[in-house]
Design a protein around this motif. Sequence first.
Motif, PDB file in Angstrom:
ATOM      1  N   ALA A 126      32.071  37.578  40.775  1.00 36.87           N
ATOM      2  CA  ALA A 126      31.093  37.905  41.815  1.00 36.87           C
ATOM      3  C   ALA A 126      31.604  39.038  42.690  1.00 36.87           C
ATOM      4  O   ALA A 126      30.816  39.798  43.252  1.00 36.87           O
ATOM      5  CB  ALA A 126      30.788  36.679  42.663  1.00 36.87           C
ATOM      6  N   GLY A 127      32.902  39.145  42.845  1.00 35.77           N
ATOM      7  CA  GLY A 127      33.472  40.205  43.659  1.00 35.77           C
ATOM      8  C   GLY A 127      33.436  39.918  45.147  1.00 35.77           C
ATOM      9  O   GLY A 127      33.590  40.811  45.962  1.00 35.77           O
ATOM     10  N   GLU A 128      33.243  38.654  45.501  1.00 33.75           N
ATOM     11  CA  GLU A 128      33.192  38.271  46.916  1.00 33.75           C
ATOM     12  C   GLU A 128      34.588  38.124  47.511  1.00 33.75           C
ATOM     13  O   GLU A 128      34.760  38.234  48.715  1.00 33.75           O
ATOM     14  CB  GLU A 128      32.415  36.959  47.080  1.00 33.75           C
ATOM     15  CG  GLU A 128      30.979  37.027  46.603  1.00 33.75           C
ATOM     16  CD  GLU A 128      30.137  38.010  47.397  1.00 33.75           C
ATOM     17  OE1 GLU A 128      30.309  38.109  48.631  1.00 33.75           O
ATOM     18  OE2 GLU A 128      29.296  38.696  46.777  1.00 33.75           O
ATOM     19  N   LYS A 129      35.566  37.856  46.684  1.00 34.60           N
ATOM     20  CA  LYS A 129      36.950  37.677  47.130  1.00 34.60           C
ATOM     21  C   LYS A 129      37.807  38.787  46.543  1.00 34.60           C
ATOM     22  O   LYS A 129      37.659  39.145  45.374  1.00 34.60           O
ATOM     23  CB  LYS A 129      37.508  36.338  46.648  1.00 34.60           C
ATOM     24  CG  LYS A 129      36.641  35.144  46.925  1.00 34.60           C
ATOM     25  CD  LYS A 129      36.926  34.586  48.273  1.00 34.60           C
ATOM     26  CE  LYS A 129      36.273  33.243  48.393  1.00 34.60           C
ATOM     27  NZ  LYS A 129      35.468  32.938  49.414  1.00 34.60           N
ATOM     28  N   GLU A 130      38.717  39.309  47.337  1.00 33.58           N
ATOM     29  CA  GLU A 130      39.625  40.331  46.831  1.00 33.58           C
ATOM     30  C   GLU A 130      40.526  39.747  45.753  1.00 33.58           C
ATOM     31  O   GLU A 130      40.812  38.552  45.742  1.00 33.58           O
ATOM     32  CB  GLU A 130      40.479  40.892  47.968  1.00 33.58           C
ATOM     33  CG  GLU A 130      39.720  41.829  48.877  1.00 33.58           C
ATOM     34  CD  GLU A 130      40.643  42.650  49.754  1.00 33.58           C
ATOM     35  OE1 GLU A 130      41.829  42.293  49.936  1.00 33.58           O
ATOM     36  OE2 GLU A 130      40.157  43.669  50.282  1.00 33.58           O
ATOM     37  N   ILE A 131      40.973  40.624  44.883  1.00 34.79           N
ATOM     38  CA  ILE A 131      41.884  40.258  43.792  1.00 34.79           C
ATOM     39  C   ILE A 131      43.317  40.485  44.260  1.00 34.79           C
ATOM     40  O   ILE A 131      43.622  41.516  44.857  1.00 34.79           O
ATOM     41  CB  ILE A 131      41.609  41.121  42.549  1.00 34.79           C
ATOM     42  CG1 ILE A 131      40.246  40.806  41.950  1.00 34.79           C
ATOM     43  CG2 ILE A 131      42.695  40.988  41.505  1.00 34.79           C
ATOM     44  CD1 ILE A 131      40.166  39.492  41.228  1.00 34.79           C
ATOM     45  N   HIS A 132      44.173  39.521  43.952  1.00 34.23           N
ATOM     46  CA  HIS A 132      45.612  39.641  44.217  1.00 34.23           C
ATOM     47  C   HIS A 132      46.335  39.014  43.028  1.00 34.23           C
ATOM     48  O   HIS A 132      46.169  37.838  42.762  1.00 34.23           O
ATOM     49  CB  HIS A 132      46.003  38.925  45.517  1.00 34.23           C
ATOM     50  CG  HIS A 132      45.299  39.472  46.718  1.00 34.23           C
ATOM     51  ND1 HIS A 132      45.643  40.679  47.286  1.00 34.23           N
ATOM     52  CD2 HIS A 132      44.246  38.995  47.423  1.00 34.23           C
ATOM     53  CE1 HIS A 132      44.840  40.916  48.306  1.00 34.23           C
ATOM     54  NE2 HIS A 132      43.977  39.918  48.409  1.00 34.23           N
ATOM     55  N   GLY A 133      47.098  39.829  42.305  1.00 40.12           N
ATOM     56  CA  GLY A 133      47.841  39.286  41.170  1.00 40.12           C
ATOM     57  C   GLY A 133      47.930  40.216  39.984  1.00 40.12           C
ATOM     58  O   GLY A 133      48.517  39.865  38.966  1.00 40.12           O
ATOM     59  N   THR A 134      47.348  41.419  40.081  1.00 36.77           N
ATOM     60  CA  THR A 134      47.454  42.384  38.982  1.00 36.77           C
ATOM     61  C   THR A 134      48.114  43.656  39.520  1.00 36.77           C
ATOM     62  O   THR A 134      48.119  43.884  40.731  1.00 36.77           O
ATOM     63  CB  THR A 134      46.068  42.775  38.413  1.00 36.77           C
ATOM     64  OG1 THR A 134      45.444  43.713  39.278  1.00 36.77           O
ATOM     65  CG2 THR A 134      45.169  41.572  38.223  1.00 36.77           C
ATOM     66  N   PRO A 135      48.605  44.510  38.649  1.00 35.31           N
ATOM     67  CA  PRO A 135      49.131  45.803  39.106  1.00 35.31           C
ATOM     68  C   PRO A 135      48.021  46.735  39.608  1.00 35.31           C
ATOM     69  O   PRO A 135      48.301  47.798  40.146  1.00 35.31           O
ATOM     70  CB  PRO A 135      49.792  46.390  37.855  1.00 35.31           C
ATOM     71  CG  PRO A 135      49.875  45.307  36.858  1.00 35.31           C
ATOM     72  CD  PRO A 135      48.865  44.279  37.227  1.00 35.31           C
ATOM     73  N   PHE A 136      46.763  46.338  39.437  1.00 30.01           N
ATOM     74  CA  PHE A 136      45.624  47.194  39.764  1.00 30.01           C
ATOM     75  C   PHE A 136      44.759  46.617  40.886  1.00 30.01           C
ATOM     76  O   PHE A 136      43.591  46.981  41.024  1.00 30.01           O
ATOM     77  CB  PHE A 136      44.781  47.428  38.504  1.00 30.01           C
ATOM     78  CG  PHE A 136      45.556  48.074  37.398  1.00 30.01           C
ATOM     79  CD1 PHE A 136      45.745  49.444  37.377  1.00 30.01           C
ATOM     80  CD2 PHE A 136      46.122  47.304  36.390  1.00 30.01           C
ATOM     81  CE1 PHE A 136      46.479  50.046  36.358  1.00 30.01           C
ATOM     82  CE2 PHE A 136      46.856  47.899  35.373  1.00 30.01           C
ATOM     83  CZ  PHE A 136      47.042  49.272  35.357  1.00 30.01           C
ATOM     84  N   ASP A 137      45.315  45.743  41.698  1.00 28.83           N
ATOM     85  CA  ASP A 137      44.551  45.103  42.773  1.00 28.83           C
ATOM     86  C   ASP A 137      43.860  46.121  43.670  1.00 28.83           C
ATOM     87  O   ASP A 137      42.683  45.966  44.010  1.00 28.83           O
ATOM     88  CB  ASP A 137      45.457  44.222  43.648  1.00 28.83           C
ATOM     89  CG  ASP A 137      45.994  43.018  42.909  1.00 28.83           C
ATOM     90  OD1 ASP A 137      45.510  42.724  41.799  1.00 28.83           O
ATOM     91  OD2 ASP A 137      46.896  42.368  43.455  1.00 28.83           O
ATOM     92  N   GLN A 138      44.572  47.153  44.067  1.00 31.69           N
ATOM     93  CA  GLN A 138      44.016  48.140  44.994  1.00 31.69           C
ATOM     94  C   GLN A 138      42.790  48.826  44.387  1.00 31.69           C
ATOM     95  O   GLN A 138      41.763  48.990  45.049  1.00 31.69           O
ATOM     96  CB  GLN A 138      45.083  49.162  45.367  1.00 31.69           C
ATOM     97  CG  GLN A 138      44.684  50.063  46.498  1.00 31.69           C
ATOM     98  CD  GLN A 138      45.855  50.949  46.938  1.00 31.69           C
ATOM     99  OE1 GLN A 138      46.882  51.042  46.285  1.00 31.69           O
ATOM    100  NE2 GLN A 138      45.679  51.595  48.070  1.00 31.69           N
ATOM    101  N   GLN A 139      42.878  49.218  43.128  1.00 34.15           N
ATOM    102  CA  GLN A 139      41.765  49.869  42.435  1.00 34.15           C
ATOM    103  C   GLN A 139      40.566  48.922  42.336  1.00 34.15           C
ATOM    104  O   GLN A 139      39.424  49.316  42.614  1.00 34.15           O
ATOM    105  CB  GLN A 139      42.216  50.308  41.034  1.00 34.15           C
ATOM    106  CG  GLN A 139      41.119  50.892  40.166  1.00 34.15           C
ATOM    107  CD  GLN A 139      41.580  51.111  38.730  1.00 34.15           C
ATOM    108  OE1 GLN A 139      42.762  51.090  38.429  1.00 34.15           O
ATOM    109  NE2 GLN A 139      40.619  51.311  37.848  1.00 34.15           N
ATOM    110  N   ILE A 140      40.810  47.675  41.943  1.00 31.80           N
ATOM    111  CA  ILE A 140      39.725  46.700  41.792  1.00 31.80           C
ATOM    112  C   ILE A 140      39.056  46.434  43.137  1.00 31.80           C
ATOM    113  O   ILE A 140      37.827  46.444  43.248  1.00 31.80           O
ATOM    114  CB  ILE A 140      40.260  45.388  41.177  1.00 31.80           C
ATOM    115  CG1 ILE A 140      40.750  45.632  39.741  1.00 31.80           C
ATOM    116  CG2 ILE A 140      39.182  44.301  41.204  1.00 31.80           C
ATOM    117  CD1 ILE A 140      41.571  44.496  39.158  1.00 31.80           C
ATOM    118  N   ASN A 141      39.861  46.206  44.161  1.00 28.38           N
ATOM    119  CA  ASN A 141      39.312  45.895  45.477  1.00 28.38           C
ATOM    120  C   ASN A 141      38.538  47.072  46.067  1.00 28.38           C
ATOM    121  O   ASN A 141      37.567  46.876  46.803  1.00 28.38           O
ATOM    122  CB  ASN A 141      40.411  45.403  46.414  1.00 28.38           C
ATOM    123  CG  ASN A 141      40.955  44.055  45.958  1.00 28.38           C
ATOM    124  OD1 ASN A 141      40.229  43.229  45.409  1.00 28.38           O
ATOM    125  ND2 ASN A 141      42.234  43.838  46.153  1.00 28.38           N
ATOM    126  N   ALA A 142      38.926  48.289  45.722  1.00 29.99           N
ATOM    127  CA  ALA A 142      38.181  49.470  46.165  1.00 29.99           C
ATOM    128  C   ALA A 142      36.792  49.499  45.512  1.00 29.99           C
ATOM    129  O   ALA A 142      35.790  49.832  46.165  1.00 29.99           O
ATOM    130  CB  ALA A 142      38.951  50.752  45.848  1.00 29.99           C
TER     131      ALA A 142
END
Length: 192
Positions: free
Chosen positions: A143-159
């Motif tokens: 859904a994208g309602e919660k930020e992702i934490h746990g991958t090397p790409f968290d910043q890109q995904i959360n953006a």
Amino acid sequence: MKRLSLLVWLGLALAGQLLAAQTPKPAAKPPGRYLFVVETSSDMRRRAGAVEEALRAMLRYDLNGQLRRGDTLGVWTFNEQLYAGRFPMEVWTPERREIAAGNVLEFLKKQRYEKPARTENIFPELERLVKSSEYLTVLLVLAGEKEIHGTPFDQQINAVYAQWRREMQRIRKPFIIVLRARNGQIVRCTAN
């Protein structure tokens, strides 16, 4: 002299064939592993139809030509808890494309979309799977309602989430994040 050169030429040709037969061929690429991790939280309830539609399209076209004979296909679901191992692993073949896709979709139709999402619960188990895999593609359907934490790409995904969250809510579509792992590490990410 002509006879000697003909014999030498035939000998060289035969030696070349023998060497070619003894040269080891490159090892075939091991089967790929594909895992859908589908959020089944209350936030995804209104997007359930779009989730099924997206997976149907991806599977109908063999994940854009990526699926090959012998690849495996799995499905995990999660809300506040991760549910791994409930979907029987599928071995992909072109002849069973429709059956495999039907099995995935039927499994998802039976899921209850309830409770809040806790994405942090999926990454410890996913990390174990990544470390034990030579090739693995993970398709996160969220859904994208919660930020992702746990991958090397968290910043890109959360953006991507921050930029598109409202629009995806409005049109009731899920985010699809593709993580590629090779030799035990996540090496690439694509976020819609």
